[in-house]
Each structure stands twice: as C-alpha cells, then as structure tokens.
Enzyme design. Structure first.
Site, PDB file in Angstrom:
ATOM      1  N   LYS A 907       8.136   4.655   6.181  1.00 25.99           N
ATOM      2  CA  LYS A 907       7.502   5.363   5.077  1.00 25.99           C
ATOM      3  C   LYS A 907       7.635   6.848   5.338  1.00 25.99           C
ATOM      4  CE  LYS A 907       2.964   5.685   2.791  1.00 25.99           C
ATOM      5  NZ  LYS A 907       1.575   5.163   2.799  1.00 25.99           N
ATOM      6  N   ASP A1020      23.375   1.741   5.339  1.00 25.47           N
ATOM      7  CA  ASP A1020      22.365   1.724   4.270  1.00 25.47           C
ATOM      8  C   ASP A1020      22.624   2.866   3.289  1.00 25.47           C
ATOM      9  OD1 ASP A1020      20.228   0.901   2.805  1.00 25.47           O
ATOM     10  OD2 ASP A1020      18.687   1.647   4.175  1.00 25.47           O
TER      11      ASP A1020
END
Length: 1184
Positions: A907, A1020
């Site tokens: 996060k 990614d």
C-alpha cells in the site's frame, strides 16, 4: 587533484615516456612559461609554446594556443591547462607568474563519451540542433557535431599518448582471457595508429610499418611484457603483425574514419578515459531539513568569526566526474585511503576490463574490491557552488548538498573548475557556478551583454520576433573578434527565422577601447557603444538596418554551445493548460477562525481530516473535529474565493493546479481544492509562525542581517526551482513568505515557505496590479499573461529583499496609486540598503529592462558572496561523530497525509517527513506491506528495496530511503512523491492526445531498457504502475515482483505462488513460469493497449480476456488464458488506434519470445511515431 588523464609530452619523445607521465622535457628559457602540446596544429612546428608576458590568465594562454592550433571558439571551453608538478588543472581565471620557470600542458579536459556515435548502447552526444530541427529523429539533423576538425585532431593525438602511456595497463589484468583480449585490442590500436600515419603521409601501410615498429604504438606495459619474451616469440609476433598488414587493404579507410575508430576503441578498452577521479578528505551528503547547509552558525554570528577546523589526514572518499555520468562518489578502502589513493601517480589505479562507462545512477566497479559508485547529480541539477579554502559545497535545485573537503586549496579550485566547466557545456553556457573559478571572458560577456559564438540559425531565431533587434556576439571562427549582427527581413520568406538575411559588422578591440568598423568613434566599453547605437541605423550598401533593441543572453538558452546527452524529457516545462489537483471533500475540512483577507479571498484557519479510523489522534494539539469523526487532524489554511467573483474561478483553479504539480521544501504544500456549495476553496498547509513581513515588523531592530540573508537564500532557492521549470509565481512578496521555523536559537537557522500566489496576475484589474507595487514588475501593469515571465519574479524578489532588509517595511507603501504608477513611468529607483554588495544585488533585480535581470542561479551564487563566513554552521558538530545517513527515515517523523493507492501486496501513502516537527518537512511516497504477509512476501519486499536503491533513471521512480520499525520488524520504502499519480487513474480523467500517449510509451521503453541493462525484469509492467510526474514525463514504479536475472541466463523461473497479474503475462510465464526479458515486452504491449484505450475499465485487459474465456477462478483462469493465447487470440485493436501502433502491439505479443522486439528497438520506433502524430488532429490518424 589527480586527473585520470595522464600527462602529455612531445610526440618526438613518446617512446621514452614513463607510465606516470614524467618524461624528458625541452629546455626551458629562464623566466619563461612553456606550454607543451600534443599537436602543434596543421602548420606543424614545435609541440610547445612559450610565453614571456609579465602576467597572464590561464584562459588567455588557452585562447592563444587554440588560435595557433586552429581550434574554433565553440570548442575552446573543452580545453584547459594542466600543472604536472602540482598535479592539478588550472581554473581559467588563474593568474600565471611568467617570471618563474614553469611547464604546463594544454589538454582537452572536458570529454563526453560516445561523442562520435559509434556505440548505440550509450547516449548520443551532440550540440543542440538548429531551431526547428528538434522534431527530426535523424541525429544528423537533430544536432551539431561536437568537435571541429582541429579539436578532433588534437583529441586523437592526446588519446594516442594516453593509450601508449598506460591509461589502461596490462599490469592491472589478472585472468588469461582479459590479457588475451587486451593484447588483441592493443595490436588493433597499433594497426589503426600506423594506418593514420600512412594515410597522412601518403605512403603504403607496409612501408610505414617498416619505418615505425608496432611496439611504438602499444601501451608501455605491453612493450615491457614483449621484452620479457625470448627472441623467437618476439620474431613470431612481428611476423603475425606483418602478415596481417599485407592482407589488409586500407583503401576504403579515410583518416577521419581511422581516428574515430581509434578513439571509440580506446573508450571501450579504457573506461577511465575522459573521466576524473578526485580523492577527498571528507564527504557528506546533507539533507537540508535535517542539517541546513547555510553559511551562518547562529543568529549572533559575525562576519569575522573563524570557521571550524578543516578535516585533515588521508583521503576517505573518491569523487568521479564524467561528462555523461555527472558526479558520483564512493568511500575508499582502508588500504587505499592509507596510501592516499596513489596521489603521486596521475593515472590512479587502472583497469583493462570492459565495463560500461559510469552513467547516472549506475553502481559500477572496475575491480571486485572497489566499492560501488553512488550517484549524486547531473550538472544541470546544480543551483550553485560555494568554495571556501579546501571545502566545497555543491547545492542542488532540490536543496540537497554535497559537502567535500579536498586535500589542498589548489585541488579544490581544480575540482570546482571541472564541475563549472561541465555545467556551462551542458546546462547554461552564459552562467558560472562559482566566482572563484569564473572565466574572465565570460564575466566580461555577462557584464556587456555579449553572446557566445552562436551559429547563424540561433542568431536568426533571436532576431526574428521584431524589426530593429540586434545582438553582439563572439565570432564562431576567430577567437579575438566580436561581431554586431543585424537582420534584414526578406519578404519572400515570411514564415520563419530562415527568412532573415543577417549582416555582420566586426567590432575591433583596441587597448582600452572598442571600435565598430566603419564608424570612426571609439568607446571605453561595449555598454557605451550599445548606448550610442540606441535608435541609430546602420547602412551597408543600399540596405539600412535600424537598431532599436539589443538582444541580451538569457539563462539556459538553447544554442550550439550546449551539449545534449541523449533525450532529456525532464527539461521540458510543465504544461498547465490542463488543470490537475487533488479534490478535497467538504466533509473533510472544518473551518475555524478567520485570519484575514487576501486578494478577492477570505483566509481561515482550518482542520483537514486525513488518515484512517485507526489514526484518531490530533496533530499539533488541535481539538478533534466536531461530530467525533475518526482520523488524524492537520491544521490547514483555507483560502475561500468570494462567491461574487465566480468569474475568476478558473484563474483560482490554475493557481491550485500550478502548486499541485510542484514539490520543493521551500514551497508551501497544497493539499487540494474543495468546492463547498458556491464556494471554491484552496486548502494549503498551515505554517506555524505566519507571514514573514508581520513577524519582521514585530521583531524590528532585533533580527541580524545574517538571519535575513539565510531567508533570502531559501526564497531564491524556491524561485530558482520554479524558474528551471519555466514557471512563474507572479506574487512574490513578504506576506506570501511563511515562517515555519524562527531559527533564533544557537545552532539553528530560519526556515521559510513561499505560499501560493492566490488569484493569478491575469485575472487582476489594473488597480489591483498598481496596488501591488513595488512587488509588481513594471511590464505587468499593462496586464495580460504575455507580460508574465520568470523575470517578473526576479523583480518581485528584489522588492521582497528590500522588504526583508527594512524589517518588513516595503518601499512606497505610504504613497497613493497615482504616485506609485508615476514612479514606474519615470523609471525611478527604489531605495537601496546601506551595504554596497546588497545594493548592487537589488539594483540588478530591479532594473526596468526584464532581459537585463539576472537568473535565480546567479542570485543564489551571489548571495553566498555576501556572507564571508561561508562554511560556519555546516560543520558545527563533533567532527568525530558519523555523518547522518539521508536514506534513513524515522517513523516518528512521518506524518500521513492520504493514501495514494494499493498494489498486489503493498500500500502506498503520501507522507510528510518532518524530523524537526515544525512544518519544514518534504512530501514523500511511502510503501508498506499489507498486514498478514508471510515470510515469503517479506523476503520479496526486501528484494524490491534492494533493487530500487540501485536504480537511477529519469523514467524510474526515485528511491529516497527506508524506514525501519524494530518493534514490528517491518520496513517501509520511502520514494519520491509523484504528484499526478498513475496513468490508470490519470488517463480516464484527462484529454491526452495520441502523440502524448506515444511519448509516454517511449519513456516507458527507455526506463525498461535501462532496467534490463541492469539485468532486472519487472514482471508487473502495467498502467497502474506507471506514474505521471508531469504531462510530459512518466516514471515506472512498483518493483514488488521484479527479479534479477542470473548472470549467463536468459530467464528467471518463478517458483513461489502468489497473486500475479496474469492478464499482462506472456504465454511462457503462464505455462512454464519462465520470465524472459521479452516477457516484459509482452506486458508492455498490454500496457500500450491500456494507454490507447485511455485505461477505460470497460476495455481493460481483464474485462476483454474474461469476455473470451468466461468467468473462471484460480488455475482454471490461467489454463484457459494460456490456451486462448496459444490459439493466436489477442486483445482487440482499441478504437482510433492507428494501424502501425496496433501492429507494434502485436509484435510485442509474438508467441515466441525471441521474435519480440527489445525495448532498445522500440524506443526509436515510438519516437518516430510520436513525431509523426505530433500536432495532428485526431481526424488525420491512419486507423485500420
């Protein structure tokens, strides 16, 4: 200073040269200065020049030699003088005493690898191309060749000498493979050496080889090695070399090709070639929020106080400076430090290995024992340099500072001259960073408004805007000639600067006078000549040229004097045509007491609720929000636009957009904009001690001048940051300077923040602009945005500096509007401080001609000269204590602002890092693992941190440091804050053209090419992980899945299970868990698809593939997706996607990994496509 370039000597005695550069010297006449040359010039002659004048500067000697050799003025700044005895380079303003015998060496000091363009793996190097040629993808059209023919010839001879004198040595090699490679390359270099001699003399190559042995063309260490062999081995080596010569036919080779090949091979064989490594006794990287490197020790410090004792002893660190890699450093090993880094050897340690040249951010070692290099900055990031005795401060635009203490003052001067020279070559040719090394000719040029040796297209571009313009410049062909250039507009060519016909009038320099050819009058200075020419006309034949206005040099002008090194997207200014800011919900703010009124606004103190429900504490002792809502409370300032002025709401939003897209520690942070009914509110940070002018008036007579100069420096730093981005604040004044820290206690300094400008200048009435006199620049009174420029802020800074000096009392405040306006009309001067130096500074800022105002870099440089105690305060600590690590962040000082987003396992949140807890912190992005992550994910998390800390590239998010919590055994990653967020969030909300999307794609490829060069795969790559710094610059983030490819392998096999972005994965990743470099290329193709669909959630890869395979879960999704891809099914062409772009996507989606293009291949393709669609409206796109 130890330069890695060895010393030069006479070509006639090269065979007897020693490896350390000490060789037999020609007999020097008594009381004479002798400068030795590598090349005497096209006319030949002795390879040295003698001087007997009483006093000369190093620059004058260089100019004289350049004139003799044939070096043109644009290339003069590449050369310098080297003192072999002292082992230092001389700054250009060094005064030489010719009454003493002295030998110096004329050498090319400033070098840029790959200037020849022979190595496609390194950035292209070229002088800035002509105006209008920037859109070309052809480098020949894009830029101008770096070297002239004489400089090229001189560099070739210098390179030959360095090679033969062991700039790369056989003695430093250990393995048989390295030695074999070195011998082969050396014989190849000898062959090129002999080829050049044969071609230049017009004789056959074999005849030249009989006259000059190849052993005279190889490194000294190799010659010694050959002598150790027996006679038969040496004879066999001679025969092999001669058979090679007989078999080769050099008819297709020219001298130039041979010379380029020789220098390109030398670069590859000797990575140290063209670089300088400087040992230093002390090195610190200072982060200003923790230790402010200003030049006062405390508020009571006086100018005469002595500074702290300078560090002494052996070198502890080494600094590397290269033209393409900027400034880097590393600590020295103990044994190397004890030896003083071989300071007696001008080569330093050598290596014959073939690593790449050090580039920005690369941690490169030349031997297994050498520590990696830590990147500090590129030259254009530098704001100013401060030199005091042996100590050097290099200040950056982001307020970071490199503190160095060199081994002697001469070495310090040499080092600063090196940095200053590269800055002028790469960033600003008309600015110097430090007075102590200022080139005398440049100082004269600045004082008299003289341009450097500009080529005609750049002159035409400056003279094009209106008739009657002229400029004075140095000649591009003659080192001692000044030229006044005027232009005649040709009606047949009215579409651009090429339609101007230039006419040049030479200006003759006589002792103490300047004479314009054809005019009998002489003038004591060029300023007097310009004054006399004002309003006159020059006649040449039938042409008449009116002279209305002289064009002066401007900061950071693009010209042939500036050297480009690859693409520099971050130099593009921000585009503020589209509004961009964070929206604050009205329920998140609480309005408190009224603080006063601004221009068409009411200002309130307020509370902003940030953070989650577990953070219900209150910051700064403020009461909780009424209603008991949970979350952290920040004190803020609410600037509420009066509802009656809704017509200027757009200008209000433009201010918010400006401040949202910049980030600097001396700029007040803007949290966002709130719309509450009919009210428009800017929410900005609360700064503890309020406006500076109010505080100064309250402390009248008690604040020392040194304190005020620190404040002035910080203000100039913020404005220099905006100037570099070509942004205008427009409302610089004491009331907009907020005092975050008083700095009155011993050992502390004040800390200020410049607030937002409020309602922009363009929305103000004339009466409001007059009311702002003296901060409003004279050219702004007429109104309109065209009058706004960075020079506007310079006038405001000058008026604010007077306000600071006068304890918050601004000049002209007692006068009415008509008096103020008349003051400007009559061009009166504002009152000046009693200090002559300060008076000169404010006078420069407050000149009525905007072009004559200095840059903020100049102001920062000159402000340090006002403080004689330059170094006091930065070292007022225990010298034995270790330097604080700027990459270590402490959790207690991180104040959460808001969440920015979530990844697969982590996060990211926006924090203010404020170690002094007084509002002086900087905004950073902090990434943390989600709760409940297992050991496997924690191990991957550590790998992500280790990967990111080794990377430095303009298209990869910058690593700042880590924050460890020993109690929770957790580590948070601290990165730069990228204000505009991810492309996935940005594109759906903004109108972005195809050319801009392709620019983003090109930049992603550049960043990924760098990542692959470091042997990492991202795994990614997606729009959600590409962050937007401004509307012309993207950065790749989120390295949570990145892996290092083992050396010698083509792929990495993933063994751990976890949540993976399968819809972005290539077939080999889904089927075999193999991740090749080409697997990232597949993901890029999917990312490009996202860009072309503007990240529309209804067209996302997940949605489109789900439509094809149906709703599944877990491994069934992977299985069906693999089958689908193996059948050749691919994502559809996005609407309005050009054919060639979709074809490029499909190339990235080739089933066979080896058939996909590399990122290196994709960069020029996308650049060409971007240039094709630049400026085209959507209707002309070639869609399928």
């Amino acid at each position: 200073m130890v330069g890695t370039m060895p010393l030069c000597g006479r070509r006639a005695i090269l065979e007897d040269s020693k490896a350390d550069g000490t060789e037999a010297q020609p007999l020097v006449p008594t009381g004479c200065l002798m400068v030795l040359l590598h090349w005497p010039g096209p006319e030949g002659g002795e390879p040295w020049v003698t001087f007997s004048q009483t006093s000369l500067t190093a620059e004058e000697v260089c100019i004289h030699i350049a004139h003799k050799v044939g070096i043109t003025p644009p290339c003069l700044n590449l050369f310098a003088l080297y003192n072999a005895q002292a082992k230092v380079w001389l700054p250009p303003n060094h005064i030489l005493d010719t009454s003493q015998d002295m030998n110096l060496y004329f050498r090319m000091r400033f070098y840029f690898r790959n200037w020849h363009g022979m190595n496609p793996q390194e950035p292209a190097v070229y002088r800035c191309g002509f105006p209008g040629a920037e859109t070309s993808s052809d480098r020949a059209e894009q830029g101008v060749q770096l070297l002239d023919s004489a400089s090229f010839e001189y560099l070739f001879e210098q390179g030959k000498h360095e090679f033969m004198n062991d700039v790369v040595s056989l003695r430093d090699l250990s393995s048989e493979e390295e030695i074999h490679h070195f011998k082969n390359e050396s014989l190849g270099m000898a062959f090129l050496h002999l080829c050049h001699l044969a071609l230049s003399r017009g004789v056959p190559l074999e005849e030249m080889a009989r006259e000059i042995s190849f052993k005279n063309c190889i490194p000294h260490s190799f010659r010694q090695h050959i002598r150790q062999h027996n006679v038969l081995t040496r004879l066999r080596l001679h025969r092999v070399f001669r058979r090679f010569l007989r078999a080769f036919r050099p008819g297709h080779l020219s001298q130039q090709v041979v010379m380029v090949k020789y220098l390109a091979t030398l670069e590859r064989l000797a990575p140290r070639f063209g670089s300088e490594r400087i040992p230093v006794c002390h090195l610190e990287v200072l982060a200003q929020p923790e230790r402010d490197p200003c030049y006062i020790q405390n508020s009571g410090q006086t100018a005469g106080d002595p500074g702290p004792e300078l560090p002494s002893g052996p070198p502890t660190h080494e600094v590397l400076v290269t033209g393409t890699g900027g400034i880097q450093w590393h600590p020295l090993q103990t044994q190397e430090s004890e030896r003083g880094n071989s300071r007696g050897n001008p080569h330093g340690s050598r290596s014959g290995k073939k690593p790449k040249a050090p580039k920005a951010g690369e941690h490169l070692t030349e031997s297994p024992q050498e520590p990696p290099w830590t990147y500090f900055c590129d030259f254009q990031d530098i704001s100013h340099v401060v030199l005091k005795e042996r100590r050097v401060h290099i200040h950056l635009q982001d307020n970071k500072c490199l503190l160095l203490c060199l081994c002697s003052q001469a070495e310090a001067l040499s080092f600063v001259a090196l940095v200053d020279g590269y800055f002028r070559l790469t960033a600003d040719s008309s600015h110097y960073l430090c007075h102590e090394v200022a080139p005398p000719r440049l100082v004269t040029s600045i004082q008299n408004g003289i341009h450097g040796p500009l080529m005609d297209p750049f002159v035409q571009a400056k003279l094009w805007p209106e008739d009657g313009l002229y400029l004075i410049q140095w000649s591009t062909s003659h080192l001692h000639r000044l030229i006044l250039t005027v232009a005649h507009r040709n009606p047949a060519f009215s579409n651009g600067p090429r339609g101007l016909r230039l006419r040049k009038f030479p200006i003759t320099q006589q002792p103490g006078a300047f004479v314009l050819d054809g005019w009998g009058r002489s003038f004591a200075s060029l300023g007097d000549l310009r004054l006399a020419l004002q309003g006159c006309s020059l006649r040449a034949g039938d042409d008449c040229f009116p002279l209305h206005h002289c064009c002066l040099p401007r900061p950071r002008e693009i010209s042939n004097l500036v050297i480009m090194r690859g693409s520099r997207a971050h130099t593009r200014p921000l585009n503020l045509s589209q509004l961009s800011f964070h929206r604050v919900h009205q329920d998140e703010i609480t309005q408190l007491s009224h603080l006063g009124q601004g221009t068409r606004t009411n200002v309130y103190e307020g509370l902003l609720r940030v953070g989650g429900p577990d953070e219900g504490k209150v910051d700064n002792g403020c009461p909780p929000e009424p209603g008991g809502t949970s979350g952290q409370q920040l004190r803020v300032v609410l600037k509420v636009l009066d509802p009656s002025h809704h017509d200027i709401a757009l200008a209000f939003y433009e201010t918010a957009s400006l401040m949202s897209q910049v980030s600097h520690m001396h700029l007040a942070f803007l949290h966002g904009v709130c719309v509450r009914g009919s009210e428009n509110i800017i929410v900005t940070e609360f700064v503890e001690h309020g406006p500076l002018d109010v505080w100064l008036r309250r402390q009248r007579g008690q604040v020392p001048m040194t304190w005020k100069m620190v404040v002035a420096q910080q203000l100039a730093s913020a404005l220099s940051y905006l100037e570099d981005k070509n942004l205008v604040h427009g409302n610089v004044c004491g009331r907009n300077i907020l005092l975050a820290r008083l700095g009155l206690e011993e050992g502390t300094n004040p800390f200020i923040k410049l607030s937002d400008p409020g309602v922009g200048q363009g929305a103000l009435s004339r009466e409001e602009r007059v009311e702002r006199i003296p901060w409003t620049a004279p050219e702004c009174l007429s109104g309109g945005t065209s009058s706004l420029g960075t020079a506007t802020d310079m006038w405001g800074f000058g008026a604010t500096l007077l306000e600071i000096c006068f304890d918050g009392e601004a000049p002209l405040q007692g006068r009415g509007p008509s008096e103020k306006e008349r003051f400007y009309t009559k061009k009166h001067q504002l009152p000046e401080p009693s200090s002559p130096e300060l008076a000169t500074l404010t006078r420069q800022c407050l000149t009525y001609e905007p072009a004559q105002r200095p840059s903020f870099r100049t102001i920062l440089r000159d402000l340090t000269r006002l403080q004689p105690q330059n170094l006091v305060g930065t070292s007022a600590v225990n010298s034995d204590s270790p330097a604080s690590d700027p990459t270590v962040f402490h959790k207690r000082y991180l104040k959460k602002i808001r969440d920015l987003g979530e990844g697969h396992f982590g996060k990211v949140s926006l924090y203010c890092y404020d170690p002094t807890n007084d509002g002086t912190g900087e905004m950073v992005a902090v990434k943390a693992l989600k709760e409940g992550c297992g050991p496997q994910l924690r191990s991957g998390w550590q790998r992500e941190i280790e990967i990111l800390r080794t990377l430095y590239h303009e298209h990869i998010v910058k690593y700042k440091g880590c924050c460890e919590d020993q109690g929770e055994k957790s580590v948070q990653l601290v990165m730069e804050y990228v204000p505009l967020g991810s492309l996935r969030d940005y594109l759906p909300r903004h109108c972005v053209g195809l050319a801009q999307l392709l620019l983003f794609a090109q930049q992603i490829c550049e960043g990924m090419a760098y990542l692959h060069a470091q042997h990492y795969i991202h795994r990614d790559l997606a729009a959600r992980n590409v962050l937007l710094d401004n509307d012309r610059l993207v950065k790749i983030g989120d390295f949570g899945l990145a892996k290092a490819v083992p050396e010698g392998h083509e792929y990495y096999r993933v063994r751990e299970d976890g949540d993976s972005p399968v819809f972005w994965y290539a077939p080999e990743c889904l089927k075999e868990c193999k991740f090749y470099y080409a697997s990232d290329v597949w993901s890029f193709g999917v990312t490009l698809y996202e860009l072309l669909t503007y990240c529309d959630s209804n067209q996302s890869p997940h949605m489109k593939f789900t439509e094809l395979i149906g709703h599944t879960q877990g491994q069934m999704t992977v299985l069906r997706l693999t089958e689908l891809l193996e059948r050749g099914e691919r994502l559809p062409r996005p609407d309005r996607c050009p054919c060639e772009i979709y074809h490029l996507m499909k190339n990235c989606w080739e089933t066979e990994a080896s058939f996909r293009p590399t990122f290196q291949n994709l960069v020029p393709i996308l650049q060409t496509a971007q240039e094709k669609y630049q400026g085209q409206v959507p209707s002309v796109f070639s869609v399928c």
